[in-house]
Scaffold this motif. Structure first.
Motif, PDB file in Angstrom:
ATOM      1  N   ALA A   1       0.823  -1.218   0.000  1.00  0.00           N
ATOM      2  CA  ALA A   1       0.000   0.000   0.000  1.00  0.00           C
ATOM      3  C   ALA A   1       0.854   1.264   0.000  1.00  0.00           C
ATOM      4  O   ALA A   1       0.379   2.331  -0.385  1.00  0.00           O
ATOM      5  N   SER A   2       2.120   1.147   0.424  1.00  0.00           N
ATOM      6  CA  SER A   2       2.967   2.340   0.539  1.00  0.00           C
ATOM      7  C   SER A   2       3.741   2.660  -0.744  1.00  0.00           C
ATOM      8  O   SER A   2       4.380   3.702  -0.838  1.00  0.00           O
ATOM      9  N   ILE A   3       3.688   1.772  -1.721  1.00  0.00           N
ATOM     10  CA  ILE A   3       4.556   1.934  -2.901  1.00  0.00           C
ATOM     11  C   ILE A   3       3.973   2.978  -3.855  1.00  0.00           C
ATOM     12  O   ILE A   3       2.838   2.826  -4.328  1.00  0.00           O
ATOM     13  N   PRO A   4       4.729   4.042  -4.150  1.00  0.00           N
ATOM     14  CA  PRO A   4       4.172   5.148  -4.929  1.00  0.00           C
ATOM     15  C   PRO A   4       3.732   4.765  -6.344  1.00  0.00           C
ATOM     16  O   PRO A   4       2.653   5.160  -6.770  1.00  0.00           O
ATOM     17  N   LEU A   5       4.520   3.979  -7.062  1.00  0.00           N
ATOM     18  CA  LEU A   5       4.221   3.726  -8.473  1.00  0.00           C
ATOM     19  C   LEU A   5       3.554   2.364  -8.614  1.00  0.00           C
ATOM     20  O   LEU A   5       4.218   1.345  -8.709  1.00  0.00           O
ATOM     21  N   GLY A   6       2.236   2.344  -8.569  1.00  0.00           N
ATOM     22  CA  GLY A   6       1.540   1.102  -8.871  1.00  0.00           C
ATOM     23  C   GLY A   6       1.068   0.311  -7.681  1.00  0.00           C
ATOM     24  O   GLY A   6       0.158  -0.497  -7.812  1.00  0.00           O
ATOM     25  N   GLY A   7       1.665   0.500  -6.507  1.00  0.00           N
ATOM     26  CA  GLY A   7       1.201  -0.219  -5.332  1.00  0.00           C
ATOM     27  C   GLY A   7       1.452  -1.713  -5.359  1.00  0.00           C
ATOM     28  O   GLY A   7       0.823  -2.465  -4.624  1.00  0.00           O
ATOM     29  N   GLU A   8       2.365  -2.172  -6.217  1.00  0.00           N
ATOM     30  CA  GLU A   8       2.684  -3.595  -6.277  1.00  0.00           C
ATOM     31  C   GLU A   8       4.136  -3.815  -5.886  1.00  0.00           C
ATOM     32  O   GLU A   8       4.989  -2.953  -6.121  1.00  0.00           O
TER      33      GLU A   8
END
Ligand SMILES: NC(=O)c1ccc[n+]([C@@H]2O[C@H](COP(=O)([O-])OP(=O)(O)OC[C@H]3O[C@@H](n4cnc5c(N)ncnc54)[C@H](O)[C@@H]3O)[C@@H](O)[C@H]2O)c1
Length: 266
Positions: free
Chosen positions: A214-221
């Protein structure tokens, strides 16, 4: 027009190429036309990757040994050049977080600390030494790529020995970039975002993985092994002919995120 990512006729070596990120790197280099030597401490793993490399139409060579043993490293690099030709691309991917990852620093045993330094820093140092010596001897333009970690970009509580060993790999990379430049050898470091390879998947809790995603800025994966492999391909080929001494991440911005959760393992 010639394809600058084409590696046809170039010999590559990937350490720890029997699984995880190393396997994806070996396959990506092979699909770009390189012949690939795969080292691993687990024989079946090295052979399995080599089968996949051969299925792309390229030559493959399985080299079995522990990259913490400097004499064995020298022998494996020699065997790779004797069989596949002068080494043009070397990817030093061996590494491990260690059995105490996510333990408080004061609980790390000296033995676990030295294992992590040996498994991440000494393996890279011994590999760079043998690979650079072979490239200089064979008078080829060479590329060395060290696999580091995003944990070097910020303090990483509970991972201090791992972060410190990988930070030393970054410094080794920058220093060798300058020292080996007169020999036309480029040296760079890369790091993935958290990738669910065997050791990592076994270690992380489901709650942590959910919060991390959920914390990942580009794409959330989370990252896939192929994401790092594509970055390695860029650094291995002529598109990056003017790039040396750099540390590049392929992590969807994960290590920039202000909401990245603290590491949580089983
Ligand atoms: N997976 C991640 O999220 C992540 C994140 C940051 C950095 N990294 C780094 O990426 C690299 C690869 O990690 P991975 O997750 O694919 O690991 P992995 O454990 O899935 O695969 C590593 C491979 O290297 C081999 N190996 C380990 N030690 C060896 C040694 N001493 N000699 C020879 N072979 C050896 C193993 O048998 C295995 O096949 C490591 O340097 C790791 O620190 C991984």
């Amino acid at each position: 027009m010639t394809d600058p990512t084409n590696l046809t006729g170039r010999a590559a070596l990937v350490t720890g190429g029997g699984a995880g990120l190393g396997r994806a790197i070996a396959l990506t280099l092979a699909r770009a036309g390189a012949d690939v030597a795969v080292t691993d401490i687990v024989p079946e793993a090295a052979h399995a990757t080599c089968e996949l490399v051969r299925a792309t139409g390229q030559s493959a060579l399985a080299l079995i040994g522990d990259m913490r043993d400097p004499h064995r490293v020298d022998d494996l690099v020699d065997e790779a050049t004797r069989t596949l030709g002068p080494l043009r691309i070397a990817v030093n991917n061996v590494g491990m977080m260690g059995e105490h990852s996510a333990a408080p620093f004061v609980e790390w045993t000296p033995r676990a600390m030295s294992d992590v330094v040996a498994g991440n820093l000494l393996t890279a140092m011994y590999s760079c030494r043998a690979e650079a010596a072979a490239m200089i001897r064979d008078r080829v333009d060479g590329v060395i790529i060290n696999v580091s970690s995003g944990e070097t970009t910020r303090p990483a509580p509970r991972l201090a020995p791992y972060g410190a060993a990988k930070a030393a790999v970054n410094h080794l990379t920058r220093t060798l970039a300058v020292e080996l430049a007169p020999h036309r050898i480029r040296v760079n470091a890369v790091a993935p975002g958290t990738t669910l390879t065997r050791e990592v998947e076994a270690a992380l809790t489901a709650d942590y993985v959910r919060a991390l995603r959920a914390s990942i800025p580009l794409g959330g994966e989370l990252s896939a092994p192929e994401d790092l492999a594509d970055l390695v391909l860029f650094l291995a080929c002529d598109l990056s002919a003017h790039t040396t001494g750099q540390f590049l991440l392929s992590d969807n911005g994960a290590f920039l995120s202000r909401s990245r959760p603290p590491l949580d393992t089983h």
